[in-house]
Design a protein around this motif. Sequence first.
Motif, PDB file in Angstrom:
ATOM      1  N   ALA A  39      82.629  51.087  33.642  1.00 42.53           N
ATOM      2  CA  ALA A  39      83.760  49.876  33.896  1.00 42.53           C
ATOM      3  C   ALA A  39      85.259  50.469  34.069  1.00 42.53           C
ATOM      4  CB  ALA A  39      83.874  49.234  32.285  1.00 42.53           C
ATOM      5  N   ALA A  40      85.425  51.382  35.094  1.00 39.31           N
ATOM      6  CA  ALA A  40      86.535  52.114  35.498  1.00 39.31           C
ATOM      7  C   ALA A  40      87.453  50.929  36.125  1.00 39.31           C
ATOM      8  CB  ALA A  40      86.440  53.175  36.448  1.00 39.31           C
ATOM      9  N   GLY A  41      88.591  50.801  35.563  1.00 40.25           N
ATOM     10  CA  GLY A  41      89.552  49.758  36.133  1.00 40.25           C
ATOM     11  C   GLY A  41      89.465  48.398  35.505  1.00 40.25           C
ATOM     12  N   ARG A  42      88.494  48.101  34.880  1.00 41.14           N
ATOM     13  CA  ARG A  42      88.525  46.666  34.228  1.00 41.14           C
ATOM     14  C   ARG A  42      89.119  46.696  32.845  1.00 41.14           C
ATOM     15  NH1 ARG A  42      82.519  44.908  33.750  1.00 41.14           N
ATOM     16  NH2 ARG A  42      83.569  42.997  33.312  1.00 41.14           N
ATOM     17  N   ASP A  43      90.008  45.767  32.504  1.00 43.11           N
ATOM     18  CA  ASP A  43      90.520  45.591  31.418  1.00 43.11           C
ATOM     19  C   ASP A  43      91.232  46.632  30.883  1.00 43.11           C
ATOM     20  OD1 ASP A  43      89.823  42.718  31.098  1.00 43.11           O
ATOM     21  OD2 ASP A  43      87.772  43.402  31.131  1.00 43.11           O
ATOM     22  N   THR A  44      92.233  47.351  31.742  1.00 43.17           N
ATOM     23  CA  THR A  44      92.940  48.649  31.300  1.00 43.17           C
ATOM     24  C   THR A  44      94.013  48.242  30.337  1.00 43.17           C
ATOM     25  OG1 THR A  44      94.404  48.307  33.238  1.00 43.17           O
ATOM     26  CG2 THR A  44      92.302  49.557  33.528  1.00 43.17           C
ATOM     27  N   ARG A  45      94.611  47.038  30.221  1.00 42.86           N
ATOM     28  CA  ARG A  45      95.548  46.695  29.321  1.00 42.86           C
ATOM     29  C   ARG A  45      95.118  45.936  28.074  1.00 42.86           C
ATOM     30  NH1 ARG A  45      99.064  42.727  30.196  1.00 42.86           N
ATOM     31  NH2 ARG A  45     100.988  43.876  29.498  1.00 42.86           N
ATOM     32  N   GLY A  46      95.639  46.320  26.865  1.00 36.64           N
ATOM     33  CA  GLY A  46      95.144  45.566  25.661  1.00 36.64           C
ATOM     34  C   GLY A  46      93.896  46.104  24.899  1.00 36.64           C
ATOM     35  N   LEU A  47      93.292  45.428  24.226  1.00 35.56           N
ATOM     36  CA  LEU A  47      92.284  45.668  23.038  1.00 35.56           C
ATOM     37  C   LEU A  47      90.935  45.421  23.703  1.00 35.56           C
ATOM     38  CD1 LEU A  47      93.769  44.908  19.594  1.00 35.56           C
ATOM     39  CD2 LEU A  47      93.157  46.975  20.620  1.00 35.56           C
ATOM     40  N   ILE A  48      90.874  44.525  24.945  1.00 37.46           N
ATOM     41  CA  ILE A  48      89.568  43.897  25.215  1.00 37.46           C
ATOM     42  C   ILE A  48      88.551  44.792  25.653  1.00 37.46           C
ATOM     43  CG2 ILE A  48      88.336  42.620  27.137  1.00 37.46           C
ATOM     44  CD1 ILE A  48      90.043  40.748  25.545  1.00 37.46           C
ATOM     45  N   ARG A  49      89.009  46.139  26.375  1.00 35.76           N
ATOM     46  CA  ARG A  49      87.856  47.144  26.404  1.00 35.76           C
ATOM     47  C   ARG A  49      88.444  48.496  26.024  1.00 35.76           C
ATOM     48  NH1 ARG A  49      83.448  46.255  29.832  1.00 35.76           N
ATOM     49  NH2 ARG A  49      84.297  44.388  30.741  1.00 35.76           N
ATOM     50  N   GLN A  50      87.743  48.868  24.885  1.00 40.67           N
ATOM     51  CA  GLN A  50      88.110  49.864  24.301  1.00 40.67           C
ATOM     52  C   GLN A  50      86.923  50.706  24.196  1.00 40.67           C
ATOM     53  OE1 GLN A  50      91.740  50.395  22.330  1.00 40.67           O
ATOM     54  NE2 GLN A  50      91.718  49.660  24.226  1.00 40.67           N
ATOM     55  N   HIS A  51      87.424  52.471  23.924  1.00 38.82           N
ATOM     56  CA  HIS A  51      86.219  53.181  23.764  1.00 38.82           C
ATOM     57  C   HIS A  51      85.735  53.211  22.153  1.00 38.82           C
ATOM     58  CE1 HIS A  51      86.417  54.985  27.783  1.00 38.82           C
ATOM     59  NE2 HIS A  51      87.558  55.733  27.434  1.00 38.82           N
ATOM     60  N   GLN A  52      86.663  52.762  21.246  1.00 38.34           N
ATOM     61  CA  GLN A  52      86.265  52.786  20.014  1.00 38.34           C
ATOM     62  C   GLN A  52      86.765  51.566  19.411  1.00 38.34           C
ATOM     63  OE1 GLN A  52      87.865  55.767  17.262  1.00 38.34           O
ATOM     64  NE2 GLN A  52      88.212  54.251  15.715  1.00 38.34           N
ATOM     65  N   PHE A  53      85.733  50.631  18.879  1.00 36.87           N
ATOM     66  CA  PHE A  53      85.995  49.325  18.219  1.00 36.87           C
ATOM     67  C   PHE A  53      85.275  48.883  17.067  1.00 36.87           C
ATOM     68  CE2 PHE A  53      82.865  48.844  21.604  1.00 36.87           C
ATOM     69  CZ  PHE A  53      82.181  48.111  21.188  1.00 36.87           C
ATOM     70  N   GLU A  54      85.861  47.910  16.425  1.00 38.18           N
ATOM     71  CA  GLU A  54      84.732  47.571  15.353  1.00 38.18           C
ATOM     72  C   GLU A  54      84.026  46.175  15.700  1.00 38.18           C
ATOM     73  OE1 GLU A  54      87.941  47.443  12.203  1.00 38.18           O
ATOM     74  OE2 GLU A  54      86.622  48.793  11.395  1.00 38.18           O
ATOM     75  N   LYS A  55      83.056  46.137  15.216  1.00 35.17           N
ATOM     76  CA  LYS A  55      82.098  44.932  15.426  1.00 35.17           C
ATOM     77  C   LYS A  55      81.043  44.666  14.264  1.00 35.17           C
ATOM     78  CE  LYS A  55      79.267  45.143  19.103  1.00 35.17           C
ATOM     79  NZ  LYS A  55      77.742  44.942  18.833  1.00 35.17           N
ATOM     80  N   VAL A  56      81.255  43.297  14.011  1.00 35.89           N
ATOM     81  CA  VAL A  56      79.953  42.796  12.884  1.00 35.89           C
ATOM     82  C   VAL A  56      78.665  42.471  13.856  1.00 35.89           C
ATOM     83  CG1 VAL A  56      79.372  41.052  11.400  1.00 35.89           C
ATOM     84  CG2 VAL A  56      81.720  42.154  11.269  1.00 35.89           C
ATOM     85  N   GLU A  57      77.791  43.278  13.586  1.00 33.38           N
ATOM     86  CA  GLU A  57      76.487  42.999  14.257  1.00 33.38           C
ATOM     87  C   GLU A  57      75.594  42.073  13.489  1.00 33.38           C
ATOM     88  OE1 GLU A  57      73.973  43.366  17.695  1.00 33.38           O
ATOM     89  OE2 GLU A  57      76.068  43.741  17.297  1.00 33.38           O
ATOM     90  N   LEU A  58      74.817  41.371  14.222  1.00 34.42           N
ATOM     91  CA  LEU A  58      73.566  40.654  13.608  1.00 34.42           C
ATOM     92  C   LEU A  58      72.164  41.102  14.332  1.00 34.42           C
ATOM     93  CD1 LEU A  58      75.257  36.942  13.773  1.00 34.42           C
ATOM     94  CD2 LEU A  58      75.363  38.567  11.847  1.00 34.42           C
ATOM     95  N   VAL A  59      71.263  41.212  13.488  1.00 36.23           N
ATOM     96  CA  VAL A  59      69.931  41.772  14.017  1.00 36.23           C
ATOM     97  C   VAL A  59      68.992  40.968  13.258  1.00 36.23           C
ATOM     98  CG1 VAL A  59      68.185  43.486  14.186  1.00 36.23           C
ATOM     99  CG2 VAL A  59      70.462  44.153  14.861  1.00 36.23           C
ATOM    100  N   ALA A  60      67.870  40.233  13.896  1.00 33.69           N
ATOM    101  CA  ALA A  60      66.652  39.751  13.414  1.00 33.69           C
ATOM    102  C   ALA A  60      65.434  40.417  13.908  1.00 33.69           C
ATOM    103  CB  ALA A  60      67.000  38.292  13.394  1.00 33.69           C
ATOM    104  N   VAL A  61      64.442  40.190  13.055  1.00 33.13           N
ATOM    105  CA  VAL A  61      63.173  40.874  13.340  1.00 33.13           C
ATOM    106  C   VAL A  61      62.190  39.520  12.977  1.00 33.13           C
ATOM    107  CG1 VAL A  61      61.492  42.586  13.106  1.00 33.13           C
ATOM    108  CG2 VAL A  61      63.936  43.185  13.054  1.00 33.13           C
TER     109      VAL A  61
END
Length: 425
Positions: free
Chosen positions: A265-287
């Motif tokens: 993703a080099a060069g994409r969304d370099t400003r702001g919080l859209i694309r970070q190396h570290q971020f938080e997420k609430v994940e949903l998983v179903a089996v």
Amino acid sequence: MHDIRLIRDDPKAFDAALARRGIASHAAQLLALDEKRRALTTEAQTAQARRNEASKAIGAAKAQKKEDEAQALMAEVAVLKERLPALETEERALGDELDGLLAAIPNLPASEVPEGEDEAANVEVARWGEPREFDFEPKEHADFAPALGLDFESAAKISGARFAVLRGGVARLNRALGQFMLDHQAREGFAEIAPPLLVRDEAMFGTGQLPKFRDDQFGTLDGRWLIPTAEVSLTNLVRESILDEETLPIRVTALTPCFRLEAGAAGRDTRGLIRQHQFEKVELVAVTTPEQSDAEHEHMCAAAEGVLRALGLPYRKMLLCSGDMGFSARKTYDLEVWLPGQNTYREISSISNCGDFQARRMAARYRPAGETKGTRFVHTLNGSGLAVGRTLVAVLENYQQADGSVRIPEILVPYMGGVTELRPA
């Protein structure tokens, strides 16, 4: 992971499904390897059977004092004994080569997935909310949120590009969003989990990050991986298991940091919080079972949409085309939130039905109700409910005021200790 037996049954259908993904035919190569491996298996089994037969015949020949026959049999056994390890080694090598090829091929798209090469062919299936009409020119969060505590400069000094320090009210708003999302998803029937953030190769292989996307991951010195999403930890909770059908569906959620190298993703969304190396997420998983996975997909999507509606954030629901889906997905919905600073919709959640693709990689099965013998692969699903950083961006931009302050959505005020707005320092 694909089942070579299904490819044997209908190689044309397999190649046709891959073509919808924009991938060249693989069936002929796979079946040629499979045929060679099976031939070696047959040869090894025949050789082993003959060795056993000849070994028994040696004793009978000696008992009848047929020394010439016994010597001939012993010579034959010696040749077979030498040949068998070579056959087994060659068979194993071909099996590993076949498995490696199968593991590198993405999931096949469901029949209802629209055909296309990229996001331009995605189909909008629903839209909720009307974008707010501003009496001033709305700004991107990277332009006004630093005055509220969004600090990219300090993060760059500490860690480099694509990191952020959150201070004061912005940090509290970020925490409030994560806690609200967890509470919401618990009400939707997802059990909260606090999973490991470091996983082994087997876990990353199970959900499809390895081997193909190794360069997008952060590895550790002891051979583990920082999770790119809690999907890895949560889905692998059922790896190498045989579940009872009565226990399904299993629905779990987690709020975790996520780590992505984003090598592609080099060069994409370099400003702001859209694309970070570290971020938080609430994940949903179903089996769940194959029969229930489509309904479960809709339920999971509705659970994620509920967060956006509660926050009053306009969004649209997109059905991804065959060329835009992730590696493990057979069908994916993206939820795209309205960002007034960019005057466009941006992805905030991707919710996928993986069918039995991950289950085969994880050896995750279930025993159908009423059956004592025989098992089937489960179906696995995953999605964001939601990405916290991107939701923070959406709240900041949609609730910004002309003076640089930001109103707090009503649903979050209790999580903010009664604070109703963020004001510039």
